[in-house]
Design an enzyme around this catalytic site. Structure first.
Site, PDB file in Angstrom:
ATOM      1  CD  GLU A 103      -2.493   1.332   2.730  1.00  0.00           C
ATOM      2  OE1 GLU A 103      -2.913   0.260   3.210  1.00  0.00           O
ATOM      3  OE2 GLU A 103      -2.731   2.442   3.238  1.00  0.00           O
ATOM      4  CD  GLU A 121      -3.921   7.431   5.471  1.00  0.00           C
ATOM      5  OE1 GLU A 121      -2.763   7.002   5.293  1.00  0.00           O
ATOM      6  OE2 GLU A 121      -4.885   6.714   5.781  1.00  0.00           O
TER       7      GLU A 121
END
Ligand SMILES: *[C@@H]1O[C@H](CO)[C@@H](O)[C@H](O)[C@H]1NC(C)=O
Ligand SMILES: *[C@@H]1O[C@H](CO)[C@@H](O)[C@H](O)[C@H]1NC(C)=O
Ligand SMILES: *[C@@H]1O[C@H](CO)[C@@H](O)[C@H](O)[C@H]1NC(C)=O
Ligand SMILES: *[C@@H]1O[C@H](CO)[C@@H](O)[C@H](O)[C@H]1NC(C)=O
Length: 389
Positions: free
Chosen positions: A138, A143
């Site tokens: 990932e 974020e």
């Protein structure tokens, strides 16, 4: 010894074609932005946020995903519904998109946004994933949660991948073990990378280079975007010359030398959740947000609490190194770090297997063993560069 190594590295770099460029393979922009993405169509069963990621029909009907009058994609949290229900049954509607394409090493992704979602309980992300988590890796590009004032980047892998941030990177390394729950994280150090600061500065651009020799992420605020990016169109390739150092640098190294063990071709994901396993923790939500994440943020009227909880996106573009464009720009080697980064664009394989067909991997057919021998040389260059510093 050092001078002969330097000479062989010089020969290696001198033999690289000048000005490696990437070719566009997918353009999500304007009226076509929402082509090539799947809508999740389920509640958040992944990060336990109090949201329902609606299907495309509901997203359109409820005006949660659309192209606005400026030709920008809007992806938002429902701020028109008053929720009166009880945990965990009643959830707020929002969006999670997953690209139908997946991208192999030798790819570059660029996202240009003018607004990022923020606010208490809000957890947006632009990230990539393989089919199985965390086995296939990932990459978290954008974020952040709640009232954070900066972006945080990360990789997530199975155990066995520890990456020391490249010395050229401008971000602050927080953890280097990519199998930790938080991943191997890097905090953005440039101003206005998240929240009201990002939005009032007109947004900005992230570029992510996904290569067998390393993963590198750049961030620029609107005023600082390199000309090579502002000049791109919905059909042109892109040249990485003059990008400067990345914010986050994850080069292969002795404790994570084989990226194919940890990463498979990646799909892009854009999503927003509320509360959940990061934003909803008392240790994070409690730092400035009122009461309980579900009862005091998610429940009740959506406006004005979620009025800022939307992405506004100019484009998401994907590139590969399939067929490098000729360029007259010389590859300079003035500063060790940056040269190492640009030299990781090493895949000279033809774009024979490249395809923009939805659902097909956009692998560029590179010879991994070549990539790894070059990776070893690049890694040597990093060590060599470090000895010069
Ligand atoms: C989450 O829900 C989707 C859609 O129902 C399902 O395909 C998937 O397996 C679920 N994932 C988990 C981790 O439960
Ligand atoms: C779409 O909306 C209908 C009607 O409100 C609802 O029954 C259905 O569950 C929704 N589907 C999704 C995936 O949100
Ligand atoms: C790297 O990992 C892949 C996938 O696990 C494996 O097939 C390959 O043999 C490894 N390469 C090296 C050089 O160890
Ligand atoms: C919801 O948010 C949008 C901006 O995202 C705003 O224009 C609107 O006034 C808000 N409130 C309602 C009730 O729609």
């Amino acid at each position: 010894m050092r001078s002969s190594l330097g000479l062989s590295l010089f020969t290696f770099f001198a033999s690289l074609p000048a000005g490696w460029s990437y070719n566009l393979v997918r353009d999500h922009s304007g009226q076509n932005f929402f082509q090539g993405w799947d809508f999740y169509g389920s509640w958040d069963n992944l990060t336990n946020g109090y949201v329902w990621w609606v299907d495309q029909t509901n997203a359109t009907q409820q005006q949660l995903a659309y192209v606005d009058s400026n030709g920008r994609a809007i992806i938002k949290v429902d701020n028109t519904t008053t929720l009166t229900g009880t945990e965990p049954d009643q959830k707020r509607n929002t969006i999670r998109l997953t690209s139908t394409d997946s991208y192999d090493f030798g790819s570059l992704w660029i996202i240009d946004l003018v607004h990022l979602p923020y606010g208490c309980s809000v957890w947006p992300a632009f990230w990539t994933k393989g089919p199985t988590w965390p086995d296939n890796g990932e990459i978290d590009i954008i974020e952040a949660i709640n009232l954070m004032d900066h972006n945080q980047m990360a990789l997530h892998t199975t155990p066995g991948c520890i990456i020391n941030q490249g010395p050229e990177a401008t971000g602050h390394s927080i953890f280097n073990d990519c199998s930790k729950a938080s991943g191997c994280t890097v905090a953005e150090a440039k101003p206005n990378s998240y929240g009201p600061g990002f939005n009032s500065a007109g947004g900005g651009v992230w570029a992510t280079q996904y290569d067998a020799t390393g993963i590198f992420m750049w961030f620029w605020g609107r005023a600082d975007i390199p000309a090579s990016i502002t000049a791109t169109t919905s059909t042109s390739g892109i040249d990485m010359t003059n990008w400067g150092p990345p914010s986050a640098s994850y080069p292969v190294g002795p404790q994570c030398s084989n990226f194919t063990q940890f990463f498979t071709p990646q799909q892009l994901v854009l999503d927003i959740t509320l509360c959940g396993s990061w934003a909803g923790l008392q240790s994070t939500y409690g730092g400035g947000c009122p009461g309980d994440c579900y009862k005091d943020s998610v429940l009740g009227p959506g406006s004005p609490k979620y009025d800022e909880a939307y992405f506004e996106i100019n484009y998401v573009r994907a590139y590969t190194t399939g067929t490098p464009l000729p360029s007259s720009t010389p590859t300079t080697s003035s500063t060790g770090g940056v040269t190492v980064i640009t030299s990781t664009i090493i895949d000279p394989a033809p774009a024979s297997s490249s395809s923009t067909s939805p659902g097909k991997s956009l692998a560029n057919g590179q010879d991994r063993s070549t990539a790894f021998s070059l990776a070893a040389i690049v890694f040597g260059m990093i060590l060599f560069g470090a000895t010069l510093l």
